[in-house]
Design a protein around this motif. Sequence first.
Motif, PDB file in Angstrom:
ATOM      1  N   UNK A   1       0.815  -1.214   0.000  1.00  0.00           N
ATOM      2  CA  UNK A   1       0.000   0.000   0.000  1.00  0.00           C
ATOM      3  C   UNK A   1       0.847   1.261   0.000  1.00  0.00           C
ATOM      4  N   UNK A   2       2.127   1.124   0.382  1.00  0.00           N
ATOM      5  CA  UNK A   2       3.026   2.271   0.414  1.00  0.00           C
ATOM      6  C   UNK A   2       4.459   1.771   0.281  1.00  0.00           C
ATOM      7  N   UNK A   3       5.288   2.552  -0.418  1.00  0.00           N
ATOM      8  CA  UNK A   3       6.697   2.226  -0.586  1.00  0.00           C
ATOM      9  C   UNK A   3       7.540   3.359  -0.014  1.00  0.00           C
ATOM     10  N   UNK A   4       8.605   2.979   0.680  1.00  0.00           N
ATOM     11  CA  UNK A   4       9.563   3.956   1.196  1.00  0.00           C
ATOM     12  C   UNK A   4      10.955   3.504   0.779  1.00  0.00           C
ATOM     13  N   UNK A   5      11.694   4.393   0.150  1.00  0.00           N
ATOM     14  CA  UNK A   5      13.076   4.112  -0.239  1.00  0.00           C
ATOM     15  C   UNK A   5      14.003   5.021   0.558  1.00  0.00           C
ATOM     16  N   UNK A   6      15.027   4.436   1.155  1.00  0.00           N
ATOM     17  CA  UNK A   6      16.040   5.207   1.868  1.00  0.00           C
ATOM     18  C   UNK A   6      17.283   5.222   0.983  1.00  0.00           C
ATOM     19  N   UNK A   7      17.575   6.364   0.377  1.00  0.00           N
ATOM     20  CA  UNK A   7      18.666   6.481  -0.590  1.00  0.00           C
ATOM     21  C   UNK A   7      19.800   7.363  -0.043  1.00  0.00           C
ATOM     22  N   UNK A   8      20.977   7.179  -0.587  1.00  0.00           N
ATOM     23  CA  UNK A   8      22.086   8.071  -0.304  1.00  0.00           C
ATOM     24  C   UNK A   8      21.859   9.421  -0.952  1.00  0.00           C
ATOM     25  N   UNK A   9      22.569  10.430  -0.460  1.00  0.00           N
ATOM     26  CA  UNK A   9      22.371  11.799  -0.956  1.00  0.00           C
ATOM     27  C   UNK A   9      22.652  11.920  -2.452  1.00  0.00           C
ATOM     28  N   UNK A  10      23.494  11.028  -2.993  1.00  0.00           N
ATOM     29  CA  UNK A  10      23.848  11.114  -4.408  1.00  0.00           C
ATOM     30  C   UNK A  10      22.721  10.640  -5.325  1.00  0.00           C
ATOM     31  N   UNK A  11      21.605  10.188  -4.740  1.00  0.00           N
ATOM     32  CA  UNK A  11      20.468   9.743  -5.548  1.00  0.00           C
ATOM     33  C   UNK A  11      19.404  10.828  -5.695  1.00  0.00           C
ATOM     34  N   UNK A  12      19.740  12.066  -5.341  1.00  0.00           N
ATOM     35  CA  UNK A  12      18.746  13.137  -5.394  1.00  0.00           C
ATOM     36  C   UNK A  12      18.093  13.286  -6.753  1.00  0.00           C
TER      37      UNK A  12
ATOM     38  N   UNK B   1       1.196   2.259 -10.611  1.00  0.00           N
ATOM     39  CA  UNK B   1       0.137   1.933  -9.650  1.00  0.00           C
ATOM     40  C   UNK B   1      -1.124   2.743  -9.879  1.00  0.00           C
ATOM     41  N   UNK B   2      -1.135   3.538 -10.966  1.00  0.00           N
ATOM     42  CA  UNK B   2      -2.259   4.431 -11.243  1.00  0.00           C
ATOM     43  C   UNK B   2      -2.507   5.342 -10.042  1.00  0.00           C
ATOM     44  N   UNK B   3      -1.406   5.820  -9.472  1.00  0.00           N
ATOM     45  CA  UNK B   3      -1.407   6.761  -8.337  1.00  0.00           C
ATOM     46  C   UNK B   3      -2.005   6.170  -7.066  1.00  0.00           C
ATOM     47  N   UNK B   4      -2.107   4.841  -7.014  1.00  0.00           N
ATOM     48  CA  UNK B   4      -2.663   4.193  -5.815  1.00  0.00           C
ATOM     49  C   UNK B   4      -1.626   4.037  -4.728  1.00  0.00           C
ATOM     50  N   UNK B   5      -0.361   3.794  -5.118  1.00  0.00           N
ATOM     51  CA  UNK B   5       0.689   3.501  -4.138  1.00  0.00           C
ATOM     52  C   UNK B   5       1.646   4.685  -4.030  1.00  0.00           C
ATOM     53  N   UNK B   6       1.658   5.374  -2.892  1.00  0.00           N
ATOM     54  CA  UNK B   6       2.613   6.483  -2.741  1.00  0.00           C
ATOM     55  C   UNK B   6       4.029   5.957  -2.520  1.00  0.00           C
ATOM     56  N   UNK B   7       4.994   6.684  -3.048  1.00  0.00           N
ATOM     57  CA  UNK B   7       6.417   6.384  -2.825  1.00  0.00           C
ATOM     58  C   UNK B   7       7.045   7.580  -2.130  1.00  0.00           C
ATOM     59  N   UNK B   8       7.620   7.326  -0.955  1.00  0.00           N
ATOM     60  CA  UNK B   8       8.360   8.370  -0.258  1.00  0.00           C
ATOM     61  C   UNK B   8       9.837   8.018  -0.308  1.00  0.00           C
ATOM     62  N   UNK B   9      10.653   8.946  -0.750  1.00  0.00           N
ATOM     63  CA  UNK B   9      12.101   8.718  -0.836  1.00  0.00           C
ATOM     64  C   UNK B   9      12.802   9.630   0.164  1.00  0.00           C
ATOM     65  N   UNK B  10      13.534   9.029   1.080  1.00  0.00           N
ATOM     66  CA  UNK B  10      14.303   9.785   2.057  1.00  0.00           C
ATOM     67  C   UNK B  10      15.774   9.741   1.654  1.00  0.00           C
ATOM     68  N   UNK B  11      16.385  10.909   1.572  1.00  0.00           N
ATOM     69  CA  UNK B  11      17.800  10.994   1.219  1.00  0.00           C
ATOM     70  C   UNK B  11      18.645  11.117   2.486  1.00  0.00           C
ATOM     71  N   UNK B  12      19.690  10.314   2.576  1.00  0.00           N
ATOM     72  CA  UNK B  12      20.558  10.298   3.749  1.00  0.00           C
ATOM     73  C   UNK B  12      21.824  11.085   3.437  1.00  0.00           C
ATOM     74  N   UNK B  13      22.010  12.167   4.176  1.00  0.00           N
ATOM     75  CA  UNK B  13      23.194  12.993   3.938  1.00  0.00           C
ATOM     76  C   UNK B  13      24.439  12.368   4.571  1.00  0.00           C
TER      77      UNK B  13
END
Length: 581
Positions: A347-358, A372-384
């Motif tokens: 129902x939701x995806x979260x990606x924890x990426x390095x800062x170089x993936x901005x 997902x036809x806008x059904x599944x939100x993706x939140x991407x957190x960048x780690x400095x």
Amino acid sequence: MNLFTDIGHLVAGAIAQLQSKGTLPDGLDLGPVTVEPPRDPLHGDMATNAAMVLAKPAKMKPRDIAEALAPLLAEDDRITTAEVAGPGFLNLRLAPSVWQDLAKDVIAKGSAYGRSGMGQGKRVNVEYVSANPTGPMHVGHARGAIVGDATASLLAYAGYDVTREYYINDGGAQVDVLARSVYLRYLEAHDLSVDWPEGSYPGDYLIDVGEALKAKVGDKYLEAEESEWLEEVRTFATDAMMDLIRTDLASLGVVMDHFFSEKSLYDTGLIEKAIEELRDKGLIYRGTLEPPKGKTPEDWEPREQTLFKSTDYGDDVDRPIKKSDGSWTYFAPDIAYHYDKVSRGYDMLIDIFGADHGGYVKRMKAAVSALSESRVPLDIKLIQLVKLFKNGQPFKMSKRAGTFVTLRDVVEMVGSDAARFHMLTRKSDAALDFDFDKVKEQSKENPVFYVQYASARISSVLRKAAEAGIDCTDDTLRAADLSGLTHDLEIALAKKVAEWPRLVEIAARTHEPHRIAFYLFELASDLHTLWNAGNDDTSLRFLQEHDPAATQAKIALARAVSVVISGGLGILGVTPATEMR
């Protein structure tokens, strides 16, 4: 139990009364109505924005709504005053008994206090670390691992069904470089001299892998062409590195639920299937992109490419998915991987990426939204980045890697608990200074120590009460008379405890586990302030040896604090201290 939610229900009930009387119109959206601590504690214990957010849809002045709500709220025994301020803010003061009895409720709930059903069992995939399997994990990976793991724990605490996932980047050329580097160690294991080409991995961590390869195949590959050994050594080396990575993660208390291999996307039709899905939606086309920023027509060679129409979903430009030679770009397998996650029913995806993936954020969000036809939100957190210091000086060299500080180095130098807590004392998108000396320093300036010290102090006073023959078991504390908790510092501590369930939901909603660390430091500070006040005012001491009833009341409050500290540290992956050494 969430006191702020309870008062929120009271506000909603008062609004319903006004609607039944015709003072307010029916059909108002109460979603924006909140109950929260006021910015200035002098204004009261809680504040609601109800009048302010309902004014426009109700076509009324905010102050008129607030003045109608105030007497209805004051009818509740928990509310001593409901004051209208300014243009329509409504400030509430709660009866002392609300704060005094809070400790009983917290002790009764125990580890369930603060847990939330907000997530409603929705399935969330949290992907984090996902380091290339080419060597030991470095300190940057450590921060990503800690933030990702704490995020997963936070969401589980808030009622989500969470999967912790690691994406193994084993499909690119860097794994071929790893295989060749292991082969050189294999030759060295046979006492042969080798030259290390630029770009290889000469760290000592591959010595054991070369020895293990020798033990497995003997001299089979000594005279063989690369084409004969590359694929097998590649698999052997990747497996060895993933074993090393799992061990590194385990030293931090991080255990993944699922590992997904990038290699499994190739030659299996998964990439083609994902791209075809986008093609069916009219989002794949042949076209020519505009020159990138900074490029001029003179130094830019336009060429027709296969593109994903990511601008339909908020991206700045459309993105290539195939190179001019017909091979996939790096973006294509990423699309396929996230297509797989969507297909697994999250129902939701979260990606924890390095800062170089901005630069990947908008395109990946566009891809997931399209798939997902806008059904599944993706939140991407960048780690400095993490900047390491020791004795006030930058600290860079690793014993094993030769060029960087490994995750294992950090754990061995300060311990998993200190490393995890300190890595969460800043927002993930802010750079972090990690000073090995300060992380081990026993002072208020070290939040790790300060929170652990609060936990240890509470354990200490419980032991001393038992030694004095005062019954402070949880059953007894739940039945204790807490009306004697009247000092401002005692009430302030109870108020901070009451914020915990609300704080959990805010942190879970924003996917920000650092909020937990901040809150625990504030809670510990309030506990220490009350404790230290007892040095001058003996009536504030938690242990009143000649007054068991007073001791039980005060320790009930301390015990409630320990419940929250234990729950919060559990989210962060830190073990509460029972004594300081």
